[in-house]
Design a protein around this motif. Structure first.
Motif, PDB file in Angstrom:
ATOM      1  N   LEU A 175       1.472  -1.165  -0.164  1.00 55.81           N
ATOM      2  CA  LEU A 175       0.316   0.086  -0.079  1.00 55.81           C
ATOM      3  C   LEU A 175       1.148   1.659   0.213  1.00 55.81           C
ATOM      4  CD1 LEU A 175      -2.557  -0.847   2.873  1.00 55.81           C
ATOM      5  CD2 LEU A 175      -2.703  -0.439   0.247  1.00 55.81           C
ATOM      6  N   LEU A 176       1.897   1.289   0.840  1.00 56.01           N
ATOM      7  CA  LEU A 176       3.026   1.879   0.933  1.00 56.01           C
ATOM      8  C   LEU A 176       3.751   2.185  -0.185  1.00 56.01           C
ATOM      9  CD1 LEU A 176       4.431   1.907   4.175  1.00 56.01           C
ATOM     10  CD2 LEU A 176       2.751   4.286   3.334  1.00 56.01           C
ATOM     11  N   ALA A 177       3.879   1.229  -1.253  1.00 52.77           N
ATOM     12  CA  ALA A 177       4.358   1.428  -1.944  1.00 52.77           C
ATOM     13  C   ALA A 177       3.543   2.085  -4.033  1.00 52.77           C
ATOM     14  CB  ALA A 177       5.102   0.097  -2.865  1.00 52.77           C
ATOM     15  N   ILE A 178       2.530   1.300  -3.444  1.00 48.37           N
ATOM     16  CA  ILE A 178       0.897   2.030  -4.866  1.00 48.37           C
ATOM     17  C   ILE A 178       1.255   3.687  -4.043  1.00 48.37           C
ATOM     18  CG2 ILE A 178      -1.026   2.419  -4.755  1.00 48.37           C
ATOM     19  CD1 ILE A 178      -1.221  -1.183  -4.297  1.00 48.37           C
ATOM     20  N   PHE A 179       0.793   4.098  -3.134  1.00 45.90           N
ATOM     21  CA  PHE A 179       0.975   5.001  -2.317  1.00 45.90           C
ATOM     22  C   PHE A 179       2.087   6.482  -3.177  1.00 45.90           C
ATOM     23  CE2 PHE A 179      -1.451   8.491   0.946  1.00 45.90           C
ATOM     24  CZ  PHE A 179      -0.840   8.990   0.583  1.00 45.90           C
ATOM     25  N   ALA A 180       3.224   5.715  -2.842  1.00 45.18           N
ATOM     26  CA  ALA A 180       4.105   6.580  -2.804  1.00 45.18           C
ATOM     27  C   ALA A 180       4.543   6.798  -4.453  1.00 45.18           C
ATOM     28  CB  ALA A 180       5.911   6.185  -2.907  1.00 45.18           C
ATOM     29  N   ALA A 181       4.656   5.851  -5.046  1.00 42.43           N
ATOM     30  CA  ALA A 181       4.085   5.649  -6.992  1.00 42.43           C
ATOM     31  C   ALA A 181       3.339   6.788  -7.444  1.00 42.43           C
ATOM     32  CB  ALA A 181       3.937   4.208  -7.653  1.00 42.43           C
ATOM     33  N   PHE A 182       2.862   6.667  -6.827  1.00 39.76           N
ATOM     34  CA  PHE A 182       1.183   8.164  -7.443  1.00 39.76           C
ATOM     35  C   PHE A 182       2.014   9.545  -6.473  1.00 39.76           C
ATOM     36  CE2 PHE A 182      -3.037   5.131  -7.563  1.00 39.76           C
ATOM     37  CZ  PHE A 182      -3.385   5.889  -8.697  1.00 39.76           C
ATOM     38  N   CYS A 183       2.206   9.493  -5.797  1.00 37.20           N
ATOM     39  CA  CYS A 183       3.107  11.022  -4.991  1.00 37.20           C
ATOM     40  C   CYS A 183       4.021  11.237  -5.692  1.00 37.20           C
ATOM     41  CB  CYS A 183       3.417  10.800  -3.580  1.00 37.20           C
ATOM     42  SG  CYS A 183       2.117  10.035  -2.684  1.00 37.20           S
ATOM     43  N   LEU A 199       2.124  22.201  -4.957  1.00 33.55           N
ATOM     44  CA  LEU A 199       1.407  20.681  -4.953  1.00 33.55           C
ATOM     45  C   LEU A 199       2.455  19.721  -5.033  1.00 33.55           C
ATOM     46  CD1 LEU A 199      -1.356  18.992  -4.241  1.00 33.55           C
ATOM     47  CD2 LEU A 199      -2.080  19.646  -6.754  1.00 33.55           C
ATOM     48  N   ALA A 200       3.878  20.479  -6.009  1.00 33.04           N
ATOM     49  CA  ALA A 200       4.656  18.794  -6.628  1.00 33.04           C
ATOM     50  C   ALA A 200       5.533  18.764  -5.333  1.00 33.04           C
ATOM     51  CB  ALA A 200       5.132  19.939  -8.002  1.00 33.04           C
ATOM     52  N   VAL A 201       6.052  20.042  -4.883  1.00 30.99           N
ATOM     53  CA  VAL A 201       7.000  19.825  -3.933  1.00 30.99           C
ATOM     54  C   VAL A 201       6.420  18.685  -2.456  1.00 30.99           C
ATOM     55  CG1 VAL A 201       8.495  21.295  -1.555  1.00 30.99           C
ATOM     56  CG2 VAL A 201       7.854  22.209  -4.596  1.00 30.99           C
ATOM     57  N   VAL A 202       5.325  19.335  -2.047  1.00 31.03           N
ATOM     58  CA  VAL A 202       4.900  18.954  -0.977  1.00 31.03           C
ATOM     59  C   VAL A 202       4.719  17.333  -1.122  1.00 31.03           C
ATOM     60  CG1 VAL A 202       2.916  18.717   0.517  1.00 31.03           C
ATOM     61  CG2 VAL A 202       3.432  20.996   0.202  1.00 31.03           C
ATOM     62  N   VAL A 203       3.586  16.849  -2.525  1.00 36.22           N
ATOM     63  CA  VAL A 203       3.606  15.499  -2.982  1.00 36.22           C
ATOM     64  C   VAL A 203       4.880  15.036  -3.051  1.00 36.22           C
ATOM     65  CG1 VAL A 203       2.289  13.748  -4.450  1.00 36.22           C
ATOM     66  CG2 VAL A 203       1.209  16.480  -3.925  1.00 36.22           C
ATOM     67  N   LEU A 204       6.119  15.123  -3.473  1.00 33.81           N
ATOM     68  CA  LEU A 204       7.503  15.060  -3.675  1.00 33.81           C
ATOM     69  C   LEU A 204       8.014  14.633  -2.473  1.00 33.81           C
ATOM     70  CD1 LEU A 204       9.564  13.833  -6.233  1.00 33.81           C
ATOM     71  CD2 LEU A 204      10.400  16.224  -5.975  1.00 33.81           C
ATOM     72  N   LEU A 205       7.718  15.785  -1.239  1.00 35.43           N
ATOM     73  CA  LEU A 205       8.291  14.741  -0.103  1.00 35.43           C
ATOM     74  C   LEU A 205       7.583  13.918   0.974  1.00 35.43           C
ATOM     75  CD1 LEU A 205       8.748  18.892   1.041  1.00 35.43           C
ATOM     76  CD2 LEU A 205      10.387  17.312   0.532  1.00 35.43           C
ATOM     77  N   ALA A 206       5.747  14.270   0.089  1.00 34.82           N
ATOM     78  CA  ALA A 206       5.730  12.818   0.944  1.00 34.82           C
ATOM     79  C   ALA A 206       5.992  11.342   0.439  1.00 34.82           C
ATOM     80  CB  ALA A 206       3.671  13.433   0.523  1.00 34.82           C
ATOM     81  N   ALA A 207       6.403  11.983  -1.018  1.00 35.70           N
ATOM     82  CA  ALA A 207       6.672  10.563  -1.972  1.00 35.70           C
ATOM     83  C   ALA A 207       7.559   9.987  -1.632  1.00 35.70           C
ATOM     84  CB  ALA A 207       6.536  10.435  -3.162  1.00 35.70           C
ATOM     85  N   VAL A 208       8.749  10.888  -1.404  1.00 37.08           N
ATOM     86  CA  VAL A 208       9.802  10.366  -0.455  1.00 37.08           C
ATOM     87  C   VAL A 208      10.138   9.598   0.579  1.00 37.08           C
ATOM     88  CG1 VAL A 208      12.423  10.986   0.297  1.00 37.08           C
ATOM     89  CG2 VAL A 208      11.373  12.133  -1.801  1.00 37.08           C
ATOM     90  N   ARG A 209       8.994  10.251   1.851  1.00 34.52           N
ATOM     91  CA  ARG A 209       9.069   9.772   3.272  1.00 34.52           C
ATOM     92  C   ARG A 209       7.996   8.534   2.864  1.00 34.52           C
ATOM     93  NH1 ARG A 209       8.730   7.155   6.742  1.00 34.52           N
ATOM     94  NH2 ARG A 209       8.374   7.298   8.369  1.00 34.52           N
ATOM     95  N   ILE A 210       7.080   8.358   1.886  1.00 34.07           N
ATOM     96  CA  ILE A 210       6.424   6.854   1.656  1.00 34.07           C
ATOM     97  C   ILE A 210       6.896   5.940   0.960  1.00 34.07           C
ATOM     98  CG2 ILE A 210       4.594   5.736   1.047  1.00 34.07           C
ATOM     99  CD1 ILE A 210       3.000   9.163   1.017  1.00 34.07           C
ATOM    100  N   ALA A 211       7.667   6.267   0.066  1.00 33.05           N
ATOM    101  CA  ALA A 211       8.512   5.508  -0.078  1.00 33.05           C
ATOM    102  C   ALA A 211       9.944   4.627   0.812  1.00 33.05           C
ATOM    103  CB  ALA A 211       9.328   5.750  -1.728  1.00 33.05           C
ATOM    104  N   TRP A 212      10.027   5.946   1.447  1.00 33.29           N
ATOM    105  CA  TRP A 212      11.408   5.528   3.169  1.00 33.29           C
ATOM    106  C   TRP A 212      10.753   3.777   3.777  1.00 33.29           C
ATOM    107  CZ3 TRP A 212      16.307   4.586   3.446  1.00 33.29           C
ATOM    108  CH2 TRP A 212      16.806   5.091   4.659  1.00 33.29           C
ATOM    109  N   SER A 213       9.280   4.627   3.925  1.00 31.69           N
ATOM    110  CA  SER A 213       8.018   3.862   5.262  1.00 31.69           C
ATOM    111  C   SER A 213       8.018   2.176   3.952  1.00 31.69           C
ATOM    112  CB  SER A 213       7.269   3.837   5.133  1.00 31.69           C
ATOM    113  OG  SER A 213       8.189   5.285   6.164  1.00 31.69           O
ATOM    114  N   ALA A 214       8.035   2.264   2.890  1.00 33.79           N
ATOM    115  CA  ALA A 214       8.288   0.851   2.213  1.00 33.79           C
ATOM    116  C   ALA A 214       8.745  -0.218   2.205  1.00 33.79           C
ATOM    117  CB  ALA A 214       6.850   1.304   1.081  1.00 33.79           C
ATOM    118  N   ALA A 215      10.115   0.852   1.231  1.00 27.98           N
ATOM    119  CA  ALA A 215      10.999   0.782   1.278  1.00 27.98           C
ATOM    120  C   ALA A 215      11.823  -0.130   2.715  1.00 27.98           C
ATOM    121  CB  ALA A 215      12.372   0.956   1.019  1.00 27.98           C
TER     122      ALA A 215
END
Length: 179
Positions: free
Chosen positions: A27-35, A160-176
């Motif tokens: 789920l986190l990986a899917i979320f990160a990919a969307f972000c 919005l892009a910066v906020v989403v990108l920061l979230a993506a990095v954090r979520i990808a880290w959690s998924a990994a």
């Protein structure tokens, strides 16, 4: 048209129900990919239609396909897919950014209600945490709307892009890492 709401809502509900049996890391990986994808789209130069909200031309088959895909995955990961809705509207459907941002709120609402029903039915919601987030969002939303009206749409897209990108990095880290 009723189908314009029913298909993405049904996809969100299905995604929410499927998410119960999906691993947290997936789920986190899917979320990160969307972000990541959403942030990339938000940073690309847009060639949006020069039209008011009522005059925007829509490719209906593409809109339905995007609604079902985004709705399904959005239901799995929660409303986090709303940034991707904005990106899809602007960069794939060529909707003017300000219209896309406003429309994403309505589109996201139907998907969020369906996803909420699915997640509540499968006991995936912490009521206290949900109440805190909803209350905070209700208080902060008018401030966000006030800022949005006074800010150039290109600046809004980059923020919005910066906020989403920061979230993506954090979520990808959690998924990994599982942390």
């Amino acid at each position: 048209e009723p189908w314009e709401v029913a298909e993405p809502a049904a996809a969100s509900l299905a995604g929410a129900l499927i998410s119960r049996d999906t691993s947290d890391r997936l789920l986190l990986a899917i979320f990160a990919a969307f972000c990541f994808l959403g942030a990339l789209f938000l940073l690309l130069p847009a060639k949006a239609q020069d039209a008011s909200a009522r005059d925007v031309q829509i490719n209906t088959p593409l809109a339905i396909t995007l609604a079902v895909v985004i709705g399904g995955f959005g239901g799995m990961v929660g409303i986090g897919a709303i940034a991707f809705i904005v990106a899809a509207l602007v960069y794939l459907m060529r909707v003017p950014p300000r219209v896309a941002i406003g429309s994403a709120l309505g589109i996201g609402m139907f998907g969020a209600i369906a996803a909420f029903i699915g997640k509540a039915a499968t006991a995936q919601i912490d009521p206290i945490l949900a109440a805190i987030v909803v209350t905070t969002a209700l208080v902060a939303s008018p401030l966000g709307a006030w800022v949005s009206i006074r800010t150039h749409s290109a600046v809004l897209m980059r923020i919005l892009a910066v906020v989403v990108l920061l979230a993506a990095v954090r979520i990808a880290w959690s998924a990994a890492t599982g942390a």
